[in-house]
Design a protein around this motif. Structure first.
Motif, PDB file in Angstrom:
ATOM      1  N   GLN A 104      89.677 127.609 -83.964  1.00 29.59           N
ATOM      2  CA  GLN A 104      90.944 128.602 -83.936  1.00 29.59           C
ATOM      3  C   GLN A 104      92.114 127.820 -84.334  1.00 29.59           C
ATOM      4  O   GLN A 104      92.918 128.252 -84.896  1.00 29.59           O
ATOM      5  CB  GLN A 104      91.011 129.233 -82.643  1.00 29.59           C
ATOM      6  CG  GLN A 104      92.032 130.211 -82.466  1.00 29.59           C
ATOM      7  CD  GLN A 104      91.619 131.418 -83.476  1.00 29.59           C
ATOM      8  OE1 GLN A 104      90.692 131.745 -83.503  1.00 29.59           O
ATOM      9  NE2 GLN A 104      92.601 131.844 -84.026  1.00 29.59           N
ATOM     10  N   CYS A 105      92.432 126.340 -83.885  1.00 30.99           N
ATOM     11  CA  CYS A 105      93.495 125.779 -84.109  1.00 30.99           C
ATOM     12  C   CYS A 105      93.624 125.483 -85.583  1.00 30.99           C
ATOM     13  O   CYS A 105      94.459 125.776 -86.196  1.00 30.99           O
ATOM     14  CB  CYS A 105      93.387 124.437 -83.449  1.00 30.99           C
ATOM     15  SG  CYS A 105      94.859 123.391 -83.356  1.00 30.99           S
ATOM     16  N   SER A 106      92.410 125.296 -86.120  1.00 27.40           N
ATOM     17  CA  SER A 106      92.630 125.027 -87.591  1.00 27.40           C
ATOM     18  C   SER A 106      92.686 126.398 -88.324  1.00 27.40           C
ATOM     19  O   SER A 106      93.383 126.424 -89.345  1.00 27.40           O
ATOM     20  CB  SER A 106      90.840 124.528 -87.919  1.00 27.40           C
ATOM     21  OG  SER A 106      90.879 124.519 -89.316  1.00 27.40           O
ATOM     22  N   ALA A 107      92.356 127.673 -87.777  1.00 28.69           N
ATOM     23  CA  ALA A 107      92.732 128.736 -88.467  1.00 28.69           C
ATOM     24  C   ALA A 107      94.101 129.353 -88.096  1.00 28.69           C
ATOM     25  O   ALA A 107      94.666 129.599 -89.244  1.00 28.69           O
ATOM     26  CB  ALA A 107      91.567 129.896 -87.605  1.00 28.69           C
ATOM     27  N   PHE A 108      94.701 128.697 -87.268  1.00 32.59           N
ATOM     28  CA  PHE A 108      96.223 128.698 -87.217  1.00 32.59           C
ATOM     29  C   PHE A 108      96.872 128.056 -88.145  1.00 32.59           C
ATOM     30  O   PHE A 108      97.827 128.678 -88.859  1.00 32.59           O
ATOM     31  CB  PHE A 108      96.831 128.285 -85.964  1.00 32.59           C
ATOM     32  CG  PHE A 108      96.282 128.978 -84.447  1.00 32.59           C
ATOM     33  CD1 PHE A 108      95.888 130.308 -84.553  1.00 32.59           C
ATOM     34  CD2 PHE A 108      96.454 128.292 -83.297  1.00 32.59           C
ATOM     35  CE1 PHE A 108      95.521 131.004 -83.538  1.00 32.59           C
ATOM     36  CE2 PHE A 108      96.061 129.156 -82.201  1.00 32.59           C
ATOM     37  CZ  PHE A 108      95.676 130.384 -82.238  1.00 32.59           C
ATOM     38  N   THR A 109      96.382 126.971 -88.563  1.00 32.73           N
ATOM     39  CA  THR A 109      96.940 126.126 -89.686  1.00 32.73           C
ATOM     40  C   THR A 109      96.705 126.887 -91.039  1.00 32.73           C
ATOM     41  O   THR A 109      97.682 126.838 -91.761  1.00 32.73           O
ATOM     42  CB  THR A 109      96.581 124.671 -89.503  1.00 32.73           C
ATOM     43  OG1 THR A 109      96.812 124.047 -88.256  1.00 32.73           O
ATOM     44  CG2 THR A 109      97.395 123.658 -90.543  1.00 32.73           C
ATOM     45  N   TYR A 110      95.519 127.091 -91.080  1.00 32.65           N
ATOM     46  CA  TYR A 110      95.177 127.690 -92.383  1.00 32.65           C
ATOM     47  C   TYR A 110      96.176 128.866 -92.663  1.00 32.65           C
ATOM     48  O   TYR A 110      96.407 129.321 -93.948  1.00 32.65           O
ATOM     49  CB  TYR A 110      93.692 127.968 -92.292  1.00 32.65           C
ATOM     50  CG  TYR A 110      93.263 128.815 -93.687  1.00 32.65           C
ATOM     51  CD1 TYR A 110      92.718 127.791 -94.796  1.00 32.65           C
ATOM     52  CD2 TYR A 110      92.982 129.980 -93.854  1.00 32.65           C
ATOM     53  CE1 TYR A 110      92.172 128.265 -95.955  1.00 32.65           C
ATOM     54  CE2 TYR A 110      92.571 130.442 -95.136  1.00 32.65           C
ATOM     55  CZ  TYR A 110      92.296 129.577 -95.998  1.00 32.65           C
ATOM     56  OH  TYR A 110      91.549 130.176 -97.394  1.00 32.65           O
ATOM     57  N   GLY A 111      96.364 129.589 -91.501  1.00 29.50           N
ATOM     58  CA  GLY A 111      96.866 131.056 -91.750  1.00 29.50           C
ATOM     59  C   GLY A 111      98.370 130.971 -92.092  1.00 29.50           C
ATOM     60  O   GLY A 111      99.060 131.490 -92.800  1.00 29.50           O
TER      61      GLY A 111
END
Length: 180
Positions: A104-111
């Motif tokens: 989820q942390c990675s998804a925040f950055t990707y977003g």
């Protein structure tokens, strides 16, 4: 209940008492079994609290150009993640035995990168793929943040970004900054 438990963790992390499941439960007004049922372990609870802190509250600032947007966002990212609290939050997330919060942390950055990417496309710029920015900019910075004594600097982040922005993006396009 989640807000009360998260608040209790943040207060205890600020030095207002011992950070244990019973202490968190008492401060939040719930039973320890409630915390164990919901989060399983103290590590998973800490990971959940850290993830909530890392959730972006706003879209990246629009400076009017892809490079400007990325530089500003990256400088803020490095400053936040490389700080002592930022490093502690990342370690709390990685300490969790389940990969969900790290993903989820990675998804925040990707977003955030995707938001900048979409805005650049709307302006007629040719941004590099978000995956390339993650692999060539974020990953080396995160490695430095987690595993070296000296955190990365804004200058290092800009150097990595410049390397990606001049990366060939396909036939007929040899410079991602050509449309600026």
């Amino acid at each position: 209940m989640q807000k009360a438990v998260h608040r209790a963790v943040r207060e205890l992390q600020a030095g207002e008492g011992e950070l244990t499941v019973p202490a968190v439960a008492a401060r939040a007004g719930v039973t320890p079994s409630t915390i164990y049922r919901r989060w399983g372990t103290l590590s998973q609870l800490l990971s959940d609290v850290a993830l909530e802190k890392l959730r972006p509250e706003t879209a990246p600032v629009d400076t009017g150009s892809l490079k400007g947007d990325l530089i500003l966002w990256l400088e803020q990212y490095v400053e936040e993640m490389a700080s002592a609290p930022g490093r502690a939050m990342i370690r709390d997330i990685l300490r969790e035995t389940l990969p969900g919060n790290a993903s989820q942390c990675s998804a925040f950055t990707y977003g955030q990168i995707e938001h900048i990417h979409a805005r650049a496309l709307d302006r007629g710029e040719l941004p590099p793929p978000a995956e390339l920015l993650l692999e060539r900019v974020i990953a080396p910075l995160m490695y430095r943040i987690l595993f070296t004594p000296a955190p990365p600097t804004a200058e290092e982040a800009r150097r990595l970004l410049d390397e990606v922005l001049t990366y060939p993006l396909g036939e007929g396009n040899t410079d991602a900054t050509a449309n600026k």
